[in-house]
Structures are given as structure tokens and as C-alpha cells.
Design a protein around this motif. Structure first.
Motif, short mmCIF file in Angstrom:
data_model
loop_
_atom_site.label_atom_id
_atom_site.label_comp_id
_atom_site.label_asym_id
_atom_site.label_seq_id
_atom_site.Cartn_x
_atom_site.Cartn_y
_atom_site.Cartn_z
N ILE A 203 0.87 -1.18 0.00
CA ILE A 203 0.00 0.00 0.00
C ILE A 203 0.91 1.23 0.00
CG2 ILE A 203 -1.82 1.25 1.21
CD1 ILE A 203 -2.72 -1.47 0.26
N ALA A 204 0.68 2.17 -0.92
CA ALA A 204 1.61 3.28 -1.07
C ALA A 204 0.90 4.61 -1.31
CB ALA A 204 2.58 3.01 -2.22
N LEU A 205 1.52 5.67 -0.83
CA LEU A 205 1.11 7.04 -1.14
C LEU A 205 2.27 7.74 -1.85
CD1 LEU A 205 -0.64 8.26 2.15
CD2 LEU A 205 -1.72 7.50 0.02
N GLY A 206 1.93 8.66 -2.75
CA GLY A 206 2.93 9.45 -3.44
C GLY A 206 2.67 10.93 -3.23
N ALA A 207 3.75 11.72 -3.29
CA ALA A 207 3.64 13.17 -3.12
C ALA A 207 4.67 13.86 -4.00
CB ALA A 207 3.84 13.57 -1.66
N ALA A 208 4.36 15.08 -4.40
CA ALA A 208 5.31 15.92 -5.14
C ALA A 208 5.23 17.33 -4.58
CB ALA A 208 4.99 15.92 -6.63
N THR A 209 6.39 17.99 -4.54
CA THR A 209 6.45 19.34 -3.97
C THR A 209 6.36 20.43 -5.02
OG1 THR A 209 8.87 19.38 -4.09
CG2 THR A 209 7.88 18.48 -2.07
N ALA A 210 6.23 20.06 -6.27
CA ALA A 210 6.15 21.03 -7.36
C ALA A 210 5.59 20.34 -8.59
CB ALA A 210 7.52 21.63 -7.67
N GLY A 211 5.37 21.14 -9.64
CA GLY A 211 5.00 20.57 -10.92
C GLY A 211 6.24 20.17 -11.70
N ARG A 212 6.04 19.67 -12.92
CA ARG A 212 7.17 19.29 -13.76
C ARG A 212 8.04 20.51 -14.05
NH1 ARG A 212 2.92 17.50 -16.39
NH2 ARG A 212 3.27 18.97 -18.10
N PRO A 213 9.36 20.37 -13.99
CA PRO A 213 10.22 21.48 -14.39
C PRO A 213 9.96 21.87 -15.85
CG PRO A 213 11.48 19.83 -13.19
CD PRO A 213 10.14 19.23 -13.48
N HIS A 214 9.87 23.14 -16.10
CA HIS A 214 9.71 23.69 -17.46
C HIS A 214 8.40 23.23 -18.12
CE1 HIS A 214 13.87 24.12 -16.42
NE2 HIS A 214 14.21 22.95 -16.84
N HIS A 215 7.35 23.04 -17.35
CA HIS A 215 6.07 22.62 -17.95
C HIS A 215 5.58 23.72 -18.89
CE1 HIS A 215 3.97 25.29 -15.05
NE2 HIS A 215 4.85 24.85 -14.18
N ARG A 216 5.13 23.31 -20.06
CA ARG A 216 4.78 24.28 -21.10
C ARG A 216 3.75 23.73 -22.10
NH1 ARG A 216 9.83 22.17 -21.48
NH2 ARG A 216 10.60 21.43 -23.50
N ILE A 217 2.83 22.90 -21.62
CA ILE A 217 1.82 22.34 -22.52
C ILE A 217 0.42 22.88 -22.19
CG2 ILE A 217 3.15 20.24 -22.95
CD1 ILE A 217 1.24 18.77 -21.03
N GLY A 218 0.38 23.95 -21.41
CA GLY A 218 -0.91 24.52 -21.09
C GLY A 218 -1.66 23.69 -20.06
#
Length: 234
Positions: A203-218
Motif C-alpha cells: 500500500i503506497a502514497l505518493g507526493a510531489a512538492t512542485a509541478g514538472r520542471p519547465h512545464h509548457r503544454i498549457g
């Protein structure tokens, strides 16, 4: 195949976990939910942290930290005939598992405010049903522990699969408060070399502290606006 040198792993002893009553008389520590009709055996807790500093040859404006906290448990339905009613085990196991894994996520993230995206996953061993994996994560008694802790409102994106020791544990994520932000459509992957055994579930949880670096697809909203404009122009 995953390589340990690529990952930041830590394993903890369950005795530290102050939120739950532990009965260590058995070989595996048993997490006991007060008043519950059963306990869940936790063999180990594993965490994984990765930090991306450069993407596409360009330094990230904000490093992306992704975290996995996973519990390897004995499948509470192992060695039993087909069960029509999974509810008793769900009520007993899901709440303490949620509290345990949220505590681990927050410990690595540093604070609830640091978490911007989240998700969940479960992998059942080869002797179990995918329904067994699903049962323990697709309940508000599990997911609400995470949402409430980080003030999230989005649903927790997920995977529920069957696999053997060392299989990929894949956790898709989205922004905790805005499901349309594509910048936070992320996936964190890891593996545990000796889990799940045939009679276990991860059983697992995931987390991220930001969005993808250089996101640019709207984002989803810009697409909807464009489609509306195109429809009006026709």
C-alpha cells in the motif's frame, strides 16, 4: 529491473509509530485499530525520495521532489475462501494504514504545505485478487487521512495491480486542489525487491512538492477555451 543506487530508500522500525497501538508479541508487528475486529500485519515500511534538479539540460527553477511511502502488509484475505464481504477488513485496516503512510509522507516532505500533488497505489501479491488491493485504498477511510492532512480537494489518482517481488510500483499524481493543472500530472515509480510476496499487499502514497520542471503544454482550461472559440467560429 530497478537499481538501488538510483534510489533514496529508507526502512523504519514500526515501534516508533506513536499514532497506533502496537502488539509486538508476534514475529511481525501488528497495527491495532482501537475497537477494530482485526489487525493488519505490517512487515516493513519503505520510503523513496527523488529530487530533480535539471530537466532537458536546463536547471529547474524549483527542484521537483517526489516521495513514496509504502507499507508491506500481509493480505488480510490470504488463505481464505472467496469473500463476498470485504468491509470488516477494510474498516480495520484502512484507517491505520492511511495514518501511518501520511505520517511518513509528511516526515519526508517537511510540512503539509510543501505537498502540491498526490496519488496512491496498491499492489497485491500473486495469490491475491486485485480487488484486495483496491479495497484498502478505494475507501474514504484511507484517502481522507491524506486529503485532510494536506488540505486537498482533488481525488487521489491511483493504480491497483497484481505483481511479484521487485515489480514496479507506479503512482500517478495530480495537483491536490486543481485537477486541471497539467503541470502537476506526474508519476513516481519505485520497487521493493522482496515485496509483495504472494500473500502480501503493498500500500503506497505518493507526493510531489512542485509541478514538472519547465512545464509548457498549457492546461485543461486553455483547451476548453480554445474548443469553445472554435465551436463559436463554425
Amino acid at each position: 529491473m530497478c537499481h538501488l543506487s538510483n534510489f533514496g530508500f529508507s526502512e523504519i522500525n514500526m515501534n516508533y509509530f506513536r499514532l497506533l497501538k502496537l502488539d509486538c508479541s508476534a514475529n511481525n508487528a501488528r497495527i491495532v485499530q482501537p475497537g477494530a475486529s482485526m489487525s493488519v500485519q505490517v512487515r516493513k515500511v519503505v520510503s523513496y525520495v527523488e529530487k530533480t534538479l535539471i530537466e532537458g539540460g536546463k536547471a529547474a527553477e524549483k527542484p521537483l521532489v517526489m516521495i513514496v511511502a509504502a507499507a508491506v502488509i500481509r493480505n488480510p484475505w490470504a488463505d481464505k475462501p472467496f469473500q463476498e464481504n470485504l468491509r470488516p477488513e477494510i474498516l480495520a485496516a484502512a484507517p491505520p494504514l492511511g495514518e501511518l503512510l501520511v505520517g511518513e509522507i509528511l516526515r519526508h516532505a517537511g510540512s503539509a504545505d510543501a505537498i502540491e500533488a498526490y496519488g496512491k497505489a496498491a499492489v497485491v501479491g500473486t495469490s491475491g485478487e486485485v480487488e484486495h488491493a483496491s479495497a484498502l485504498i478505494h475507501t474514504l477511510r484511507f484517502g481522507n487521512a491524506y486529503r485532510n492532512a494536506v488540505e486537498g480537494s482533488s481525488y487521489l489518482s491511483f493504480t491497483n495491480t497484481r505483481g511479484g517481488p521487485g515489480c514496479v510500483i507506479s503512482i500517478p499524481m495530480m495537483h491536490k486542489q486543481d485537477e486541471g493543472l497539467r503541470s502537476h500530472y506526474l508519476t513516481v515509480q519505485t520497487c521493493i525487491y522482496d515485496a509483495p510476496a504472494p500473500d502480501e499487499i503493498v500500500i503506497a502514497l505518493g507526493a510531489a512538492t512542485a509541478g514538472r520542471p519547465h512545464h509548457r503544454i498549457g492546461n485543461r482550461y486553455s483547451d476548453l477555451k480554445e474548443l469553445e472559440q472554435e465551436a463559436q467560429a463554425e
